[in-house]
Design a protein around this motif. Structure first.
Motif, short mmCIF file in Angstrom:
data_model
loop_
_atom_site.label_atom_id
_atom_site.label_comp_id
_atom_site.label_asym_id
_atom_site.label_seq_id
_atom_site.Cartn_x
_atom_site.Cartn_y
_atom_site.Cartn_z
N ASN A 37 0.81 -1.23 0.00
CA ASN A 37 0.00 0.00 0.00
C ASN A 37 0.84 1.28 0.00
OD1 ASN A 37 0.93 -0.15 2.53
ND2 ASN A 37 -1.05 -0.22 3.57
N PHE A 42 -2.44 5.43 -3.25
CA PHE A 42 -3.10 5.38 -1.94
C PHE A 42 -3.25 6.78 -1.34
CE2 PHE A 42 -4.35 1.72 0.54
CZ PHE A 42 -4.03 0.66 -0.28
N SER A 124 -10.14 10.81 0.79
CA SER A 124 -9.23 9.65 0.68
C SER A 124 -9.62 8.81 -0.53
CB SER A 124 -9.31 8.80 1.94
OG SER A 124 -8.93 9.53 3.07
N ARG A 127 -7.09 5.98 -1.54
CA ARG A 127 -7.07 4.84 -0.60
C ARG A 127 -8.23 3.89 -0.92
NH1 ARG A 127 -5.62 3.73 4.88
NH2 ARG A 127 -4.27 5.52 4.73
N SER A 131 -7.22 0.30 -2.56
CA SER A 131 -7.39 -0.88 -1.69
C SER A 131 -8.44 -1.84 -2.26
CB SER A 131 -7.70 -0.48 -0.25
OG SER A 131 -8.76 0.41 -0.23
#
Ligand code: FAD
Length: 427
Positions: A37, A42, A124, A127, A131
């Protein structure tokens, strides 16, 4: 020596999305020099652009070209915009949850956009996207994901790429062969003193391209983001997303006066901030959210709120000190619209590649979109061209030669950038 059908270097959105779009009967290796990550993907905050409705094509095109000083490859921009809805559909299928309001998706606006067309997941977005894609890739039985494996060179013979040389965490070198290789190694922020990028993103693919005489393009086109949180601490600069200004925040000088239009393209706002810092004899200007950003600031920008609070600033109550920082690389390894480089079987996608889509200056939130559009196209191109060749026998890599090459190459990139700057007028 290990053998795969396809090797992908990088676990950011471009590398992962390429893996997801390759046929699942292919043996694929996805490598990263860091933890899975630890990618700039991210870190992405503001969002991802999409053509908001049928009427939006022309204005999205014009905003991208105008931000890019009309040096963009128009064909690439058209492809990116035309495929943007398909990409958002793919992300929804992968489980990405964009913010919504009563009327459907909640679109935000950032600098140099003439209308709201940016989808986001609070502050975010990267992210959430990275993910979800990582989880999907990890579910695939034909994909081997490897951490802490650094690619130090490519294997090539007679103008064809046959894979990569890697170094593992113990310092051991090995050759990995593949029918197709995709470089998705991100930006070059690690070469700069002050950058919003991860420090391990040092333009390795670019160095490899320079060494192997693979064509590169627009290498001096480096974007400095206007607003990172000012600090005297060393380390990665913390970005204050453009969407904060997009939602109303204003820039003020040392006397609390506004000094520019905050929604001009990034390079212009950066220039204005540097001029103001010089005038004020200060290492920063200030960004004021309170009284300008409507609604609940801490809820709309929770990650920025938390980070600033830890640094001693409450963005809901007071202005914060901001200063420009290196942020993005518009140049890179030259590719066509399917991610092909000028070496057979070698592809480049995401921030390390350059098909001219961003021109001289990237429009905010076009990077995640561009990375996804062109990595999908690269994967589809590989799917269409499945012929296999016998790999030559490459000598076992020696520790000395590889280590030395990588160290030399950092200087090589910076000297190329400087050369590009002095030729900037010729672009
Ligand atoms: C703070 C921040 C905020 C941003 N916000 C936005 C935004 O809101 N919207 C937007 O569109 N864009 C945004 N961007 C830009 C965007 O996030 C990146 O341009 C994009 O995610 C790049 O994706 P990528 O897949 O090309 O590279 P990355 O996501 O950076 O991934 C690079 C990968 O390559 C690996 N790697 C590098 N070198 C090697 C090597 N030698 N061997 C093995 N592995 C290697 C890395 O470890 C990593 O896994 C932001 C960037 C930053 C830094």
């Amino acid at each position: 020596m290990k053998k795969f059908d396809v090797i992908i270097v990088g676990t950011g959105v471009s590398g992962l999305f390429a893996a997801l779009n390759l046929h699942n009967d292919r043996q694929i290796a996805v490598l990263t020099k860091a933890a899975l990550n630890e990618t700039d993907s991210f870190l992405a905050q503001g969002g991802i652009c999409v053509q908001a409705d049928d009427e939006d094509f022309e204005s999205f095109m014009e905003d991208t070209l105008s931000a890019g000083h009309y040096e963009n490859n128009r064909e690439a921009v058209a492809v990116m915009i035309n495929q943007s809805r398909e990409i958002i559909e793919d992300l929804l299928q992968a489980g990405v949850e964009f913010d919504r309001d009563n009327s459907g998706f909640s679109y935000t606006k950032e600098a140099a956009h003439s209308r709201p067309r940016i989808l986001h997941c609070k502050d975010s977005t990267g992210r959430e996207i990275n993910s979800r894609l990582l989880k999907k890739v990890q579910e695939l039985s034909n994909v081997t994901v490897m951490e802490k494996i650094t690619v130090t060179d490519i294997l090539s013979e007679n103008g064809r790429c046959h894979g990569v040389t890697v170094r593992d965490i113990s310092g051991k070198y090995e050759n990995y062969c593949a029918q197709a290789t995709i470089l998705a190694t991100g930006g070059i922020g690690g070469l700069f003193k002050r950058s919003t990028n991860y420090s391990h993103l040092t333009g390795d693919a670019l160095a490899i391209a320079l060494k192997n005489k693979i064509r590169i393009r627009d290498i001096s086109y480096i974007q400095i983001h206007p607003t990172s949180l000012y600090t005297e601490e060393p380390g990665r600069a913390f970005l204050i997303s453009e969407s904060v200004r997009g939602e109303g925040a204003v820039l003020i000088d040392k006397d609390g006066k506004r000094f520019t239009d905050e929604l001009q393209p990034r390079d212009i706002v950066t220039q204005k901030i540097y001029q103001q810092m010089e005038k004020d004899q200060m290492p920063y200007v200030r960004l004021c959210l309170k009284g300008y950003v409507k609604g609940d600031i801490a809820k709309r920008f929770p990650m920025i709120y938390e980070h600033c609070l830890k640094q001693g600033y409450d963005i809901t109550k007071e202005p914060i000190p901001v200063t420009p920082a290196q942020h993005y690389f518009m140049g890179g390894i030259e590719t066509d619209l399917n991610g092909r480089t000028d070496m057979d079987s070698l592809y480049a996608v995401g921030e390390t590649s350059c098909n001219g889509v961003h021109g001289k200056n990237r429009l905010a939130s076009n990077s995640l979109l561009e990375s996804l559009v062109f990595s999908k196209r690269a994967a589809q191109d590989i799917n269409r061209n499945r012929h296999s060749v016998e790999h030559p026998i490459f000598p076992e890599p020696s520790e000395f030669s590889c280590e030395e090459r990588i160290l030399e190459d950092k200087d090589l990139i910076m000297s190329e950038i400087r050369k590009g700057e002095s030729n900037a007028g010729e672009h």
